[in-house]
Design an enzyme around this catalytic site. Structure first.
Site, PDB file in Angstrom:
ATOM      1  N   LYS A  13       0.627  -1.285   0.179  1.00 22.75           N
ATOM      2  CA  LYS A  13       0.022   0.180  -0.155  1.00 22.75           C
ATOM      3  C   LYS A  13       0.964   1.342  -0.051  1.00 22.75           C
ATOM      4  CE  LYS A  13      -2.265  -0.016   3.835  1.00 22.75           C
ATOM      5  NZ  LYS A  13      -1.574  -1.433   4.743  1.00 22.75           N
ATOM      6  N   ARG A  88      -9.921   1.732   7.740  1.00 20.14           N
ATOM      7  CA  ARG A  88      -9.620   0.565   8.165  1.00 20.14           C
ATOM      8  C   ARG A  88     -10.616  -0.453   8.852  1.00 20.14           C
ATOM      9  NH1 ARG A  88      -3.799   1.061   8.169  1.00 20.14           N
ATOM     10  NH2 ARG A  88      -2.757  -0.350   9.160  1.00 20.14           N
ATOM     11  N   ARG A 122      11.497  -5.640   5.949  1.00 22.96           N
ATOM     12  CA  ARG A 122      11.206  -4.157   5.668  1.00 22.96           C
ATOM     13  C   ARG A 122      11.850  -3.268   6.354  1.00 22.96           C
ATOM     14  NH1 ARG A 122       5.166  -1.688   5.532  1.00 22.96           N
ATOM     15  NH2 ARG A 122       5.127  -1.983   7.657  1.00 22.96           N
ATOM     16  N   ARG A 155      10.711  -1.007  11.997  1.00 24.10           N
ATOM     17  CA  ARG A 155       9.565  -0.523  12.736  1.00 24.10           C
ATOM     18  C   ARG A 155       9.054  -1.422  13.933  1.00 24.10           C
ATOM     19  NH1 ARG A 155       4.505   0.843   8.853  1.00 24.10           N
ATOM     20  NH2 ARG A 155       3.480  -0.337  10.463  1.00 24.10           N
ATOM     21  N   ARG A 166      -1.268  -8.184  13.378  1.00 30.42           N
ATOM     22  CA  ARG A 166      -1.633  -7.122  12.652  1.00 30.42           C
ATOM     23  C   ARG A 166      -2.523  -7.803  11.276  1.00 30.42           C
ATOM     24  NH1 ARG A 166       3.681  -5.029  10.930  1.00 30.42           N
ATOM     25  NH2 ARG A 166       2.585  -3.453   9.437  1.00 30.42           N
TER      26      ARG A 166
END
Ligand code: ADP
Ligand code: ZN
Length: 216
Positions: A13, A88, A122, A155, A166
């Site tokens: 995204k 969301r 990531r 993160r 998540r």
């Protein structure tokens, strides 16, 4: 053009939204980025949401709607926007529908295995938020942002345990939005099941589909 980018965490995204936005001349708005700014600056909102975000849960709808309404007051949204990571929940989508129309919803469809691999590798720039990946989107220099030279960090919510949480939150709370927007005829599905496809390969596919969108 007014767009929403929907997809599981790690579906790309943010990566695509930041590339599509300049291509169509609208701002990209990531509610996750806005919340991370609040955390960094230790604002009142930041204090309220810190533990929620670090555990991978959703920030309460009222708080989300407050920052979204605030963001929509800025001049740059007159030409449109790409919301990335918002709405969301069904409640957010319904509230949003009262404030503004939407031209299309880009739904990024990515197999779970690819998502998990991608999120654990990531890295993001501490300074400017640019996204990298130590497997597939390596920075030119290890640990350093190509754009601003900032330090690349992982993160707090990109650890395997929080990632699984998540994904569950996404399935329960956000996936119903696909149906909600499909019924309104707004969904554009972008299936990306090739783990080696670079953003540069996927981007033209999204832009091509956006050409056919009528703006309201
Ligand atoms: P990702 O899509 O990779 O999970 P985001 O940057 O979009 O990352 O969001 C990070 C976190 O910020 C979420 O896990 C959630 O806690 C919070 N958040 C962001 N946007 C929303 C939203 N629209 N509603 C509720 N919580 C949100
Ligand atoms: Zn940077």
């Amino acid at each position: 053009m007014k767009l929403i980018f929907l997809g599981a965490p790690g579906s790309g995204k943010g990566t695509y939204a930041t590339r599509v936005a300049p291509a169509i001349g609208v701002p990209q708005i990531s509610t996750g980025d806005i919340f991370r700014e609040h955390l960094k600056n230790n604002t009142e909102i930041g204090k309220k949401i810190k533990s929620i975000m670090e555990s991978g849960n959703l920030v309460p709808d009222e708080v989300v709607m407050e920052i979204v309404k605030d963001r929509l007051k800025k001049d740059d949204v007159k030409k449109g926007f790409i919301f990335d990571g918002f709405p969301r929940t069904l409640e957010q989508a319904e509230e949003f529908g009262k404030i503004t129309s939407v031209d299309a919803v880009v739904n990024l469809v990515v197999p779970e295995k690819i998502i998990i691999d991608r999120l654990t590798s990531r890295r993001v720039c501490e300074k400017c938020g640019s996204i990298f990946n130590i497997m597939s989107m390596k920075p030119k220099e290890e640990g350093k942002c190509d754009k601003c030279g900032g330090k690349l960090i992982q993160r707090k919510d990109d650890t395997l345990e929080v990632i699984m949480d998540r994904l569950n939150v996404y399935k329960k709370q956000t996936q119903p939005l696909i149906d909600y927007y499909r019924k309104k005829g707004l969904i554009i599905d972008i299936v990306n099941d090739n783990p080696n496809a670079s953003p540069e390969q996927v981007l033209p596919r999204i832009l091509e589909k956006l050409k056919n969108i009528q703006t309201k």
